[in-house]
Design a protein around this motif. Structure first.
Motif, short mmCIF file in Angstrom:
data_model
loop_
_atom_site.label_atom_id
_atom_site.label_comp_id
_atom_site.label_asym_id
_atom_site.label_seq_id
_atom_site.Cartn_x
_atom_site.Cartn_y
_atom_site.Cartn_z
N ALA A 193 0.83 -1.21 0.00
CA ALA A 193 0.00 0.00 0.00
C ALA A 193 0.86 1.25 0.00
O ALA A 193 1.86 1.34 0.70
CB ALA A 193 -0.92 -0.01 1.21
N LYS A 194 0.41 2.22 -0.81
CA LYS A 194 1.08 3.52 -0.92
C LYS A 194 0.01 4.60 -0.84
O LYS A 194 -1.16 4.34 -1.09
CB LYS A 194 1.80 3.63 -2.26
CG LYS A 194 2.89 2.62 -2.46
CD LYS A 194 3.47 2.73 -3.85
CE LYS A 194 4.47 1.62 -4.05
NZ LYS A 194 4.76 1.36 -5.43
N PRO A 195 0.43 5.81 -0.54
CA PRO A 195 -0.54 6.92 -0.56
C PRO A 195 -1.10 7.13 -1.96
O PRO A 195 -0.38 6.99 -2.95
CB PRO A 195 0.26 8.14 -0.11
CG PRO A 195 1.48 7.59 0.54
CD PRO A 195 1.75 6.26 -0.12
N ARG A 196 -2.35 7.44 -2.00
CA ARG A 196 -3.02 7.87 -3.23
C ARG A 196 -3.59 9.24 -2.91
O ARG A 196 -2.93 10.05 -2.28
CB ARG A 196 -4.11 6.88 -3.64
CG ARG A 196 -3.58 5.56 -4.18
CD ARG A 196 -4.70 4.70 -4.69
NE ARG A 196 -4.17 3.56 -5.41
CZ ARG A 196 -4.90 2.56 -5.81
NH1 ARG A 196 -6.19 2.53 -5.54
NH2 ARG A 196 -4.36 1.55 -6.46
N HIS A 237 -2.01 9.12 11.38
CA HIS A 237 -0.90 8.28 11.80
C HIS A 237 0.07 7.91 10.69
O HIS A 237 1.19 7.48 10.97
CB HIS A 237 -1.44 6.99 12.44
CG HIS A 237 -2.05 6.03 11.47
ND1 HIS A 237 -3.29 6.24 10.90
CD2 HIS A 237 -1.58 4.88 10.93
CE1 HIS A 237 -3.56 5.25 10.08
NE2 HIS A 237 -2.54 4.42 10.07
N PHE A 238 -0.31 8.09 9.43
CA PHE A 238 0.59 7.69 8.35
C PHE A 238 1.59 8.82 8.09
O PHE A 238 1.23 9.90 7.63
CB PHE A 238 -0.20 7.36 7.07
CG PHE A 238 0.66 6.79 6.00
CD1 PHE A 238 1.04 5.47 6.02
CD2 PHE A 238 1.13 7.59 4.97
CE1 PHE A 238 1.87 4.94 5.04
CE2 PHE A 238 1.96 7.08 3.97
CZ PHE A 238 2.33 5.75 4.02
N GLU A 239 2.83 8.54 8.39
CA GLU A 239 3.91 9.53 8.25
C GLU A 239 4.05 10.00 6.81
O GLU A 239 4.03 9.21 5.88
CB GLU A 239 5.24 8.92 8.69
CG GLU A 239 5.36 8.68 10.18
CD GLU A 239 5.45 9.95 10.99
OE1 GLU A 239 6.07 10.93 10.52
OE2 GLU A 239 4.88 9.97 12.09
N PRO A 283 -2.71 5.21 2.96
CA PRO A 283 -2.97 3.78 3.10
C PRO A 283 -3.76 3.54 4.40
O PRO A 283 -3.62 4.31 5.36
CB PRO A 283 -1.57 3.16 3.20
CG PRO A 283 -0.67 4.16 2.59
CD PRO A 283 -1.28 5.49 2.89
N LEU A 284 -4.55 2.49 4.43
CA LEU A 284 -5.39 2.23 5.61
C LEU A 284 -4.88 1.08 6.45
O LEU A 284 -5.61 0.55 7.29
CB LEU A 284 -6.84 2.00 5.16
CG LEU A 284 -7.47 3.21 4.47
CD1 LEU A 284 -8.89 2.88 4.02
CD2 LEU A 284 -7.45 4.44 5.36
N ASN A 285 -3.60 0.74 6.29
CA ASN A 285 -3.01 -0.30 7.12
C ASN A 285 -3.05 0.10 8.60
O ASN A 285 -2.67 1.22 8.95
CB ASN A 285 -1.55 -0.53 6.73
CG ASN A 285 -1.43 -1.12 5.35
OD1 ASN A 285 -2.34 -1.75 4.85
ND2 ASN A 285 -0.27 -0.90 4.72
#
Length: 132
Positions: free
Chosen positions: A45-48, A63-65, A52-54
């Protein structure tokens, strides 16, 4: 006779409702297709448009840096907000309720069972995108 018909109708409704009472990650994977235009999940998963929703279930807001979150989400993060099941359910119903000026241009998922299934699907993934 009418009373019997009403009781049978009520029993059928309850039976039909309880058949879907248990959230299903498998059904949630199908619901996730609505999210895939903007979000990814899993080990690759990567940003779109969205992050990402991991590991989202139980994670802190923003929380996603490295992802540029809206000010609403940043304020929620500063306040210590967590993406618990209740918060995710509210957000997925209508994202603009929790983040009125948020970037998420999605009307929400109106059906309770679909939101529950989606959250069950999301909760399978840890922060690295591995299934728990």
């Amino acid at each position: 006779m009418r009373l019997v018909s009403l009781v049978l109708a009520a029993a059928a409704t309850i039976a039909a409702t309880s058949a879907f009472a248990e959230p299903s990650a498998k059904r949630g994977e199908k619901v996730f297709k609505k999210c895939m235009a903007c979000h990814m999940i899993g080990t690759k998963a990567k940003p779109r448009v969205g992050p990402p929703l991991n590991g989202i279930v139980g994670a802190k807001w923003a929380h996603f840096e490295g992802f540029k979150y809206s000010k609403d989400i940043q304020k929620g993060a500063a306040a210590g907000n967590i993406w618990d099941v209740e918060t995710l359910n509210n957000y997925l119903t209508n994202p603009k309720v929790l983040a009125p000026k948020g970037k998420m241009a999605f009307a929400g998922i109106k059906k309770d069972d679909q939101r529950a299934d989606l959250i069950a699907f999301l909760s399978q993934f840890d922060a690295d995108g591995n299934k728990k």
